[in-house]
Design an enzyme around this catalytic site. Structure first.
Site, mmCIF file in Angstrom:
data_model
loop_
_atom_site.group_PDB
_atom_site.id
_atom_site.type_symbol
_atom_site.label_atom_id
_atom_site.label_comp_id
_atom_site.label_asym_id
_atom_site.label_seq_id
_atom_site.Cartn_x
_atom_site.Cartn_y
_atom_site.Cartn_z
ATOM 1 N N LYS A 13 0.837 -1.215 0.000
ATOM 2 C CA LYS A 13 0.000 0.000 0.000
ATOM 3 C C LYS A 13 0.869 1.261 0.000
ATOM 4 O O LYS A 13 0.628 2.201 -0.739
ATOM 5 C CB LYS A 13 -0.950 0.003 1.212
ATOM 6 N N ARG A 88 -9.875 0.850 8.728
ATOM 7 C CA ARG A 88 -9.539 -0.521 9.127
ATOM 8 C C ARG A 88 -10.623 -1.164 9.967
ATOM 9 O O ARG A 88 -10.471 -2.317 10.379
ATOM 10 C CB ARG A 88 -8.244 -0.496 9.955
ATOM 11 N N ARG A 127 11.894 -5.619 5.543
ATOM 12 C CA ARG A 127 11.679 -4.204 5.182
ATOM 13 C C ARG A 127 12.616 -3.280 5.963
ATOM 14 O O ARG A 127 12.830 -3.426 7.154
ATOM 15 C CB ARG A 127 10.236 -3.790 5.476
ATOM 16 N N ARG A 160 11.215 -1.253 11.394
ATOM 17 C CA ARG A 160 10.087 -0.949 12.265
ATOM 18 C C ARG A 160 9.970 -1.973 13.383
ATOM 19 O O ARG A 160 10.155 -3.162 13.173
ATOM 20 C CB ARG A 160 8.791 -0.936 11.445
ATOM 21 N N ARG A 171 -0.459 -9.024 13.313
ATOM 22 C CA ARG A 171 -1.064 -8.005 12.437
ATOM 23 C C ARG A 171 -1.887 -8.677 11.328
ATOM 24 O O ARG A 171 -2.933 -8.169 10.940
ATOM 25 C CB ARG A 171 0.030 -7.116 11.825
HETATM 26 P P1 AP5 Z 1 4.824 -1.533 1.877
HETATM 27 O O1 AP5 Z 1 4.559 -0.797 0.617
HETATM 28 O O2 AP5 Z 1 5.400 -0.795 3.013
HETATM 29 O O3 AP5 Z 1 3.502 -2.315 2.325
HETATM 30 P P2 AP5 Z 1 2.248 -1.814 3.161
HETATM 31 O O4 AP5 Z 1 1.056 -2.524 2.636
HETATM 32 O O5 AP5 Z 1 2.186 -0.319 3.193
HETATM 33 O O6 AP5 Z 1 2.639 -2.418 4.571
HETATM 34 P P3 AP5 Z 1 2.574 -1.764 6.032
HETATM 35 O O7 AP5 Z 1 3.275 -2.720 6.939
HETATM 36 O O8 AP5 Z 1 3.092 -0.374 6.024
HETATM 37 O O9 AP5 Z 1 1.066 -1.775 6.254
HETATM 38 P P4 AP5 Z 1 0.298 -1.790 7.569
HETATM 39 O O10 AP5 Z 1 -1.025 -1.590 7.009
HETATM 40 O O11 AP5 Z 1 0.432 -2.922 8.494
HETATM 41 O O12 AP5 Z 1 1.032 -0.640 8.398
HETATM 42 P P5 AP5 Z 1 0.544 0.818 8.796
HETATM 43 O O13 AP5 Z 1 1.744 1.645 8.813
HETATM 44 O O14 AP5 Z 1 -0.640 1.242 8.012
HETATM 45 O O15 AP5 Z 1 5.749 -2.782 1.490
HETATM 46 C C1 AP5 Z 1 6.212 -3.710 2.472
HETATM 47 C C2 AP5 Z 1 7.580 -4.273 2.045
HETATM 48 O O16 AP5 Z 1 7.392 -5.024 0.837
HETATM 49 C C3 AP5 Z 1 8.607 -3.190 1.709
HETATM 50 O O17 AP5 Z 1 9.875 -3.622 2.101
HETATM 51 C C4 AP5 Z 1 8.521 -3.034 0.181
HETATM 52 O O18 AP5 Z 1 9.757 -2.621 -0.373
HETATM 53 C C5 AP5 Z 1 8.168 -4.459 -0.237
HETATM 54 N N1 AP5 Z 1 7.320 -4.515 -1.431
HETATM 55 C C6 AP5 Z 1 6.289 -3.685 -1.779
HETATM 56 N N2 AP5 Z 1 5.747 -4.069 -2.942
HETATM 57 C C7 AP5 Z 1 6.455 -5.185 -3.347
HETATM 58 C C8 AP5 Z 1 6.342 -6.044 -4.488
HETATM 59 N N3 AP5 Z 1 5.430 -5.853 -5.456
HETATM 60 N N4 AP5 Z 1 7.215 -7.089 -4.557
HETATM 61 C C9 AP5 Z 1 8.156 -7.307 -3.591
HETATM 62 N N5 AP5 Z 1 8.316 -6.509 -2.489
HETATM 63 C C10 AP5 Z 1 7.452 -5.451 -2.378
HETATM 64 O O19 AP5 Z 1 0.009 0.553 10.291
HETATM 65 C C11 AP5 Z 1 0.885 0.223 11.351
HETATM 66 C C12 AP5 Z 1 0.096 0.132 12.643
HETATM 67 O O20 AP5 Z 1 -0.512 1.405 12.948
HETATM 68 C C13 AP5 Z 1 -1.080 -0.860 12.643
HETATM 69 O O21 AP5 Z 1 -0.660 -2.184 12.933
HETATM 70 C C14 AP5 Z 1 -1.976 -0.262 13.746
HETATM 71 O O22 AP5 Z 1 -1.461 -0.547 15.022
HETATM 72 C C15 AP5 Z 1 -1.812 1.237 13.514
HETATM 73 N N6 AP5 Z 1 -2.805 1.776 12.573
HETATM 74 C C16 AP5 Z 1 -2.545 2.347 11.356
HETATM 75 N N7 AP5 Z 1 -3.686 2.748 10.771
HETATM 76 C C17 AP5 Z 1 -4.690 2.409 11.627
HETATM 77 C C18 AP5 Z 1 -6.104 2.546 11.559
HETATM 78 N N8 AP5 Z 1 -6.699 3.100 10.495
HETATM 79 N N9 AP5 Z 1 -6.838 2.084 12.606
HETATM 80 C C19 AP5 Z 1 -6.246 1.533 13.689
HETATM 81 N N10 AP5 Z 1 -4.905 1.371 13.814
HETATM 82 C C20 AP5 Z 1 -4.132 1.804 12.780
#
Ligand code: AP5
Length: 214
Positions: A13, A88, A127, A160, A171
């Site tokens: 994402k 979410r 990552r 992270r 997660r």
């Molecule tokens: P990346 O692009 O970073 O993937 P992502 O889907 O953004 O993963 P996140 O871990 O950031 O998502 P998340 O939803 O758990 O975390 P968030 O920060 O929102 O890619 C991941 C890796 O894969 C990278 O190394 C990249 O290089 C690689 N990659 C990408 N595309 C690729 C491909 N095609 N092929 C190979 N490799 C690839 O949330 C974190 C925490 O915050 C949550 O757990 C929760 O506690 C809290 N939180 C955030 N939002 C909310 C909400 N709305 N409500 C409640 N709690 C929330």
């Protein structure tokens, strides 16, 4: 145009959201990044959120909705938003739908990136991110030219706290139990939902997304 990038942790994402933000005149709103910034700044909200994030649990809706509402109103709807990692929960989805309508630009599409669990664990445990410019790397598939150093700004890369394997697996459970069902809310609201195979190269996934968005 307002779009939601939806999918499990590690589905891409953030990677795709940054590319789409550059290509289209949209503001990317990542709740995860906003929370991490608040935690880095040591605000009360950030410190409260960090406890949930480090455990792989969702931060309470009231905290998230207050934060998103503030950003949406402060930035205005300049060409629209890419919502990354939000909503979410069902309550977040309904609140976003109401806020977007109130601002005169409803949600146009939900883009769901699908990737299988073992690939997600591999991606997240490898990552690396740059705390200075935000660029993301992947130790195995997209490593920096110089180990541990950002190619863009030269800052030291970091990992992270919630990318440890046990937290990643929690997660993924939270995604399945609490977030995946949110798609049914958008179905009921009549918002178009597109499923995209996220288990391909970054460029191929991006090509599919831009083909949908036009
Ligand atoms: P990346 O692009 O970073 O993937 P992502 O889907 O953004 O993963 P996140 O871990 O950031 O998502 P998340 O939803 O758990 O975390 P968030 O920060 O929102 O890619 C991941 C890796 O894969 C990278 O190394 C990249 O290089 C690689 N990659 C990408 N595309 C690729 C491909 N095609 N092929 C190979 N490799 C690839 O949330 C974190 C925490 O915050 C949550 O757990 C929760 O506690 C809290 N939180 C955030 N939002 C909310 C909400 N709305 N409500 C409640 N709690 C929330």
């Amino acid at each position: 145009m307002n779009i939601i990038l939806f999918g499990p942790p590690g589905a891409g994402k953030g990677t795709q959201g940054s590319l789409l933000e550059e290509r289209y005149d949209l503001v990317r709103l990542s709740t995860g990044e906003l929370l991490r910034e608040a935690a880095r700044n040591g605000t009360a909200l950030g410190l409260q959120a960090r406890v949930f994030m480090d455990a792989g649990e969702l931060v309470p809706d009231a905290v998230i909705l207050g934060m998103v509402g503030e950003v949406m109103h402060a930035r205005g709807n300049r060409g629209g938003f890419i919502f990354d990692g939000f909503p979410r929960t069902g309550a977040q989805a309904l609140a976003l739908d109401a806020m977007a309508r109130e601002m005169g630009s409803p949600i146009d599409a939900v883009l769901v990136l699908t990737v299988d669990d073992e690939e997600l664990v591999r991606r997240l445990s490898g990552r690396l991110y740059c705390p200075n410019c935000g660029r993301i790397f992947q130790r195995y598939s997209d490593p920096p030219a110089k180990e541990g150093t950002c190619d863009t700004c030269g800052h030291a890369l970091d990992q992270r706290e919630d990318d440890r394997e046990d937290t990643v697996r929690r997660r993924l459970d939270v995604y399945r139990e609490q977030t995946a069902p949110v798609l049914q809310k958008f179905e009921k609201l009549g918002v178009p939902i597109h499923h995209i195979d996220g288990d391909r190269s970054v460029d191929d996934v991006n090509a599919s997304l831009t083909a949908i968005l036009g």
